[in-house]
Design an enzyme around this catalytic site. Structure first.
Site, PDB file in Angstrom:
ATOM      1  N   ASP A   1      10.901  -0.619 -31.851  1.00 22.46           N
ATOM      2  CA  ASP A   1      12.239  -0.391 -32.342  1.00 22.46           C
ATOM      3  C   ASP A   1      12.520  -0.412 -33.920  1.00 22.46           C
ATOM      4  O   ASP A   1      13.482  -0.009 -34.245  1.00 22.46           O
ATOM      5  CB  ASP A   1      13.079  -1.455 -31.923  1.00 22.46           C
ATOM      6  CG  ASP A   1      13.124  -1.493 -30.488  1.00 22.46           C
ATOM      7  OD1 ASP A   1      13.384  -0.321 -29.863  1.00 22.46           O
ATOM      8  OD2 ASP A   1      13.242  -2.408 -29.961  1.00 22.46           O
TER       9      ASP A   1
ATOM     10  N   HIS B   1       6.810  -9.713 -31.250  1.00 25.23           N
ATOM     11  CA  HIS B   1       6.767  -9.326 -29.610  1.00 25.23           C
ATOM     12  C   HIS B   1       6.204 -10.548 -29.025  1.00 25.23           C
ATOM     13  O   HIS B   1       5.180 -11.087 -29.350  1.00 25.23           O
ATOM     14  CB  HIS B   1       5.901  -8.017 -29.580  1.00 25.23           C
ATOM     15  CG  HIS B   1       6.374  -7.361 -28.435  1.00 25.23           C
ATOM     16  ND1 HIS B   1       5.702  -7.540 -27.278  1.00 25.23           N
ATOM     17  CD2 HIS B   1       7.158  -6.417 -27.819  1.00 25.23           C
ATOM     18  CE1 HIS B   1       6.150  -6.973 -26.141  1.00 25.23           C
ATOM     19  NE2 HIS B   1       7.071  -5.929 -26.745  1.00 25.23           N
TER      20      HIS B   1
HETATM   21  N1  CMC Z   1      11.815 -12.460 -37.559  1.00 20.88           N
HETATM   22  C1  CMC Z   1      11.547 -13.661 -38.014  1.00 20.88           C
HETATM   23  N2  CMC Z   1      10.839 -14.607 -37.209  1.00 20.88           N
HETATM   24  C2  CMC Z   1      10.533 -14.379 -36.251  1.00 20.88           C
HETATM   25  C3  CMC Z   1      10.655 -13.010 -35.783  1.00 20.88           C
HETATM   26  C4  CMC Z   1      11.529 -12.052 -36.435  1.00 20.88           C
HETATM   27  N3  CMC Z   1      11.921 -10.914 -36.019  1.00 20.88           N
HETATM   28  N4  CMC Z   1      10.287 -13.021 -34.379  1.00 20.88           N
HETATM   29  C5  CMC Z   1       9.515 -14.104 -34.013  1.00 20.88           C
HETATM   30  N5  CMC Z   1       9.862 -14.913 -35.155  1.00 20.88           N
HETATM   31  C6  CMC Z   1       9.290 -16.428 -35.233  1.00 20.88           C
HETATM   32  C7  CMC Z   1      10.119 -17.144 -34.428  1.00 20.88           C
HETATM   33  O1  CMC Z   1      11.028 -17.937 -35.255  1.00 20.88           O
HETATM   34  C8  CMC Z   1       9.056 -18.442 -34.239  1.00 20.88           C
HETATM   35  O2  CMC Z   1       8.693 -19.075 -35.303  1.00 20.88           O
HETATM   36  P1  CMC Z   1       8.367 -20.589 -35.160  1.00 20.88           P
HETATM   37  O3  CMC Z   1       6.895 -20.702 -34.248  1.00 20.88           O
HETATM   38  O4  CMC Z   1       8.281 -21.279 -36.483  1.00 20.88           O
HETATM   39  O5  CMC Z   1       9.197 -21.402 -34.225  1.00 20.88           O
HETATM   40  C9  CMC Z   1       7.974 -17.566 -33.995  1.00 20.88           C
HETATM   41  O6  CMC Z   1       7.991 -16.329 -34.754  1.00 20.88           O
HETATM   42  C10 CMC Z   1       7.213 -17.055 -32.426  1.00 20.88           C
HETATM   43  O7  CMC Z   1       8.834 -16.608 -31.909  1.00 20.88           O
HETATM   44  P2  CMC Z   1       9.543 -16.659 -30.538  1.00 20.88           P
HETATM   45  O8  CMC Z   1      10.894 -16.327 -30.620  1.00 20.88           O
HETATM   46  O9  CMC Z   1       8.820 -17.698 -29.889  1.00 20.88           O
HETATM   47  O10 CMC Z   1       8.446 -15.401 -30.059  1.00 20.88           O
HETATM   48  P3  CMC Z   1       8.935 -14.594 -28.680  1.00 20.88           P
HETATM   49  O11 CMC Z   1       7.941 -14.200 -27.927  1.00 20.88           O
HETATM   50  O12 CMC Z   1       9.927 -15.833 -27.818  1.00 20.88           O
HETATM   51  O13 CMC Z   1      10.054 -13.558 -29.070  1.00 20.88           O
HETATM   52  C11 CMC Z   1      10.802 -11.272 -29.518  1.00 20.88           C
HETATM   53  C12 CMC Z   1       9.791 -12.344 -29.327  1.00 20.88           C
HETATM   54  C13 CMC Z   1      10.630  -9.978 -29.877  1.00 20.88           C
HETATM   55  C14 CMC Z   1      12.108 -11.752 -28.892  1.00 20.88           C
HETATM   56  C15 CMC Z   1      10.872 -11.974 -31.296  1.00 20.88           C
HETATM   57  O14 CMC Z   1       9.960 -11.609 -31.914  1.00 20.88           O
HETATM   58  C16 CMC Z   1      12.231 -11.033 -32.048  1.00 20.88           C
HETATM   59  O15 CMC Z   1      13.396 -11.728 -31.840  1.00 20.88           O
HETATM   60  N6  CMC Z   1      12.056 -10.140 -32.320  1.00 20.88           N
HETATM   61  C17 CMC Z   1      13.182  -9.589 -33.097  1.00 20.88           C
HETATM   62  C18 CMC Z   1      13.848  -8.526 -32.108  1.00 20.88           C
HETATM   63  C19 CMC Z   1      13.088  -7.462 -31.753  1.00 20.88           C
HETATM   64  O16 CMC Z   1      12.753  -6.592 -32.551  1.00 20.88           O
HETATM   65  N7  CMC Z   1      13.107  -7.122 -30.257  1.00 20.88           N
HETATM   66  C20 CMC Z   1      12.292  -5.954 -29.731  1.00 20.88           C
HETATM   67  C21 CMC Z   1      11.072  -6.261 -29.122  1.00 20.88           C
HETATM   68  S1  CMC Z   1      10.099  -4.831 -28.841  1.00 20.88           S
HETATM   69  C22 CMC Z   1      11.350  -3.765 -27.746  1.00 20.88           C
HETATM   70  C23 CMC Z   1      11.366  -4.234 -26.584  1.00 20.88           C
HETATM   71  O17 CMC Z   1      10.502  -4.355 -25.521  1.00 20.88           O
HETATM   72  O18 CMC Z   1      12.318  -4.936 -25.973  1.00 20.88           O
END
Ligand code: CMC
Length: 429
Positions: A363, A306
Site C-alpha cells: 500500500d 506486515h
Molecule cells: N508504524 C509504527 N510501528 C509499527 C508499525 C507501523 N506501521 N507496524 C507495526 N509497528 C510496531 C508495533 O507497534 C509493534 O511494536 P512493539 O513490538 O514495540 O509493540 C511491532 O511493530 C509489531 O507490530 P504488530 O502490530 O504486532 O504487528 P501486526 O502483525 O499485528 O500488524 C500491521 C501488522 C500490517 C497491521 C501493522 O504493521 C500496521 O498497522 N501497519 C500499518 C497499516 C498498514 O500498512 N496495513 C497494510 C498491510 S499490507 C496490505 C494488506 O494485506 O492489508
C-alpha cells in the site's frame, strides 16, 4: 525428521502429527487435541495458526517471496494480465488460448448489472463511502440470481465467478459516478477488463475517456498484485462465511467489509492521507517518523509493516518501479512521491523499524499511481477489492470442493465472571 511432535501434559505424553507443506512449511496438527487432552490452543490474532491447507498462494515472509499457484509474482507482473492471473488463481493453472477466450467472453457477457440494481444506488447518501456501497451492492446482487441463494452450486460456479469478477468493477464505477453526481456509463463490449473500468469511471456521455496504454497497464498491474495473498483478514473472513455454505456473493460482501479497515486494505487510503498531512504541515517526514515510533502518539507509519513479511514486500518493490515509470511517462511530478521515498529511506535507517523488521508494504506506493490516474482517494480500497476478488473466489472454491470441509468455528478461553445469579431489576443498585 520425526513426523510427530510430543506434548507432555499433566504427566502424560501425547503425539501430534506434523504436517509438511509442498514448500516445506511445517505445522503441528492439533485437530484431535481437545478430544484427547481437554485443552485447546490459544493464539491471539492467529499469528501461529494455520486455519486450512491451501494450494492457491505461497508466501515466505522472511525471504519476501510471493507466488500464485507456484509462479513468482515478479514473472506474473512482467508477463501476465489481471484476467489471466484471475484464471490461474481460480482454476489452478494458466489458461490455454481456448480457456482464456471462454473466460474472457464470460466476463464480457456478464459485465452489466441487472438494470433494477441501479435503483439501489439512489438510496445511498452522496457522501457514502464506496466500500459500504460495494459490500451492500454485492450482497444485493445475489437477490437477482435465485440459484445463488442456497449452498454452492457447482454446475453454476463458472458463471457466478465470472459475474462477480466482472460486476464488482461495474458496481465500483457506478458508485463513483453516483457519488459525484455523474451519469452512469455502461461497459463497452470491445474493451478489456481494466480499460472498461477506466471507461466506466471517466468517460462522459458526450466523449469517451482517452485510454492511454501506460495507464491501463499500471492499473491492471495493481489489480494483479492484489489478486491474492493467502489467509489475510478479508480472505479468512470469506472462508469463514463460505464455511457455513453461504453463497459466493454473501461471502465476498463480507470480505469487502473486512478489507475496509485501515490496518488491511484501507491502508492505501490512509497512506495518501498521511503523506498529504505531512506535506501540508511542511514536515520533511522526520517529525512523523518520530511520532510513529512513539506508541502514545496514536500514529503509525501507514503502508509499513506486515504480519507475514519480515522483509521487503515483493509487491511494494514492483509497485515502486511501476510508480516511477508511470509518473515519468505522464510527465507528472507528485510531491507525495518524494515524501514517500524520503520516509522510506529515513525509516529503513531507524533502529525502531529495523529491529521490528518493518518494511514498505503493497500500500505504500500504490496510492501514488492511483492519484496519477485520477482515482479519488476514497476509491483506493475499492480498487484493492476489485483486485482481490479472484483470490476470494479461489478460496471460496477450495472450501466448496473440499469433501471434508467443516464449518469454521474457533474456540475461546472464557475469562468473564463466574457464579453470577439473575437479579430482578427492582433489586439492582
Ligand atoms: N508504524 C509504527 N510501528 C509499527 C508499525 C507501523 N506501521 N507496524 C507495526 N509497528 C510496531 C508495533 O507497534 C509493534 O511494536 P512493539 O513490538 O514495540 O509493540 C511491532 O511493530 C509489531 O507490530 P504488530 O502490530 O504486532 O504487528 P501486526 O502483525 O499485528 O500488524 C500491521 C501488522 C500490517 C497491521 C501493522 O504493521 C500496521 O498497522 N501497519 C500499518 C497499516 C498498514 O500498512 N496495513 C497494510 C498491510 S499490507 C496490505 C494488506 O494485506 O492489508
Amino acid at each position: 525428521m520425526s513426523n510427530v511432535a510430543k506434548l507432555e501434559l499433566e504427566g502424560k505424553v501425547y503425539e501430534l502429527p506434523i504436517v509438511v507443506g509442498t514448500e516445506g512449511e511445517k505445522a503441528i496438527d492439533v485437530s484431535a487435541l481437545r478430544s484427547a487432552t481437554g485443552h485447546i490452543t490459544s493464539d491471539d490474532g492467529y499469528g501461529n495458526t494455520g486455519s486450512c491447507n491451501s494450494a492457491i498462494t505461497f508466501i515466505d515472509g522472511e525471504k519476501g517471496i510471493l507466488r500464485y499457484r507456484g509462479i513468482p509474482i515478479e514473472e506474473l507482473a512482467e508477463q501476465s494480465t489481471f484476467v489471466e492471473a484471475a484464471y490461474l488463481l481460480i482454476y489452478g493453472h494458466l489458461p490455454n488460448s481456448d480457456e482464456m477466450k471462454r473466460f474472457s467472453d464470460l466476463l464480457t457477457k456478464n459485465e452489466n448489472i441487472h438494470e433494477d440494481m441501479k435503483h439501489h444506488f439512489e438510496g445511498f447518501p452522496a457522501n457514502a463511502h464506496p466500500m459500504a456501497i460495494l459490500s451492500a451492492m454485492i450482497n444485493a446482487s445475489s437477490c437477482f440470481y435465485p440459484g445463488l441463494m442456497g449452498p454452492a452450486n457447482k454446475a453454476r460456479f463458472d458463471i457466478h465467478a465470472a459475474r462477480l469478477i466482472s460486476q464488482v468493477r461495474t458496481i465500483a464505477a457506478f458508485s463513483y459516478r453516483k457519488s459525484h453526481g455523474l451519469p452512469t456509463i455502461y461497459p463497452k463490449r470491445q474493451y478489456k477488463y481494466t480499460a472498461n473500468f477506466l471507461h466506466m469511471m471517466f468517460s462522459d456521455i458526450y466523449e469517451d475517456y482517452e485510454l492511454k496504454p501506460e495507464v491501463v497497464k499500471a492499473l491492471d498491474l495493481i489489480f494483479l498484485l492484489h489478486a491474492d495473498h493467502e489467509q489475510n483478514c478479508s480472505t479468512s473472513t470469506v472462508r469463514m462465511v463460505a464455511s457455513s455454505q453461504a453463497n459466493m456473493f454473501a461471502s465476498a460482501a463480507a470480505g469487502v467489509c473486512a478489507l475496509w479497515g485501515p490496518l488491511h486494505g484501507g491502508a492505501n487510503q490512509a497512506v495518501i492521507e498521511m503523506l498529504g498531512q505531512i506535506h501540508r504541515s511542511g514536515d520533511d517526514g522526520s517529525r512523523f517518523i518520530q511520532a510513529a515510533k512513539d506508541k502514545n502518539s496514536g500514529q503509525r507509519l501507514m503502508g509499513f509493516g506486515h504480519r507475514v513479511y519480515k522483509n521487503y514486500d515483493p509487491r511494494a518493490r514492483i509497485i515502486k518501479k511501476a510508480c516511477d515509470e508511470l509518473l515519468n511517462s505522464m510527465h507528472v511530478t507528485d510531491p507525495l512521491l518524494d515524501i514517500a521515498k524520503r520516509l522510506e529511506e529515513a525509516a529503513l535507517k531507524e533502529s525502531y523499524f529495523i529491529e521490528r523488521k518493518l518494511y514498505p508494504n503493497v500500500d505504500f506506493y500504490s496510492g501514488i499511481i492511483m492519484r496519477a490516474i485520477g482515482i479519488p482517494t476514497e476509491m483506493f480500497t475499492v480498487i484493492f477489492a476489485i483486485g482481490r476478488m479472484p483470490g476470494w473466489i479461489a478460496n471460496f472454491k477450495e472450501i466448496m470442493d473440499d469433501p471434508k470441509a467443516r464449518i469454521y468455528r474457533p474456540r475461546q478461553v472464557y475469562v468473564g465472571p463466574v457464579g453470577q445469579r439473575y437479579t430482578p431489576i427492582a433489586q439492582r443498585k
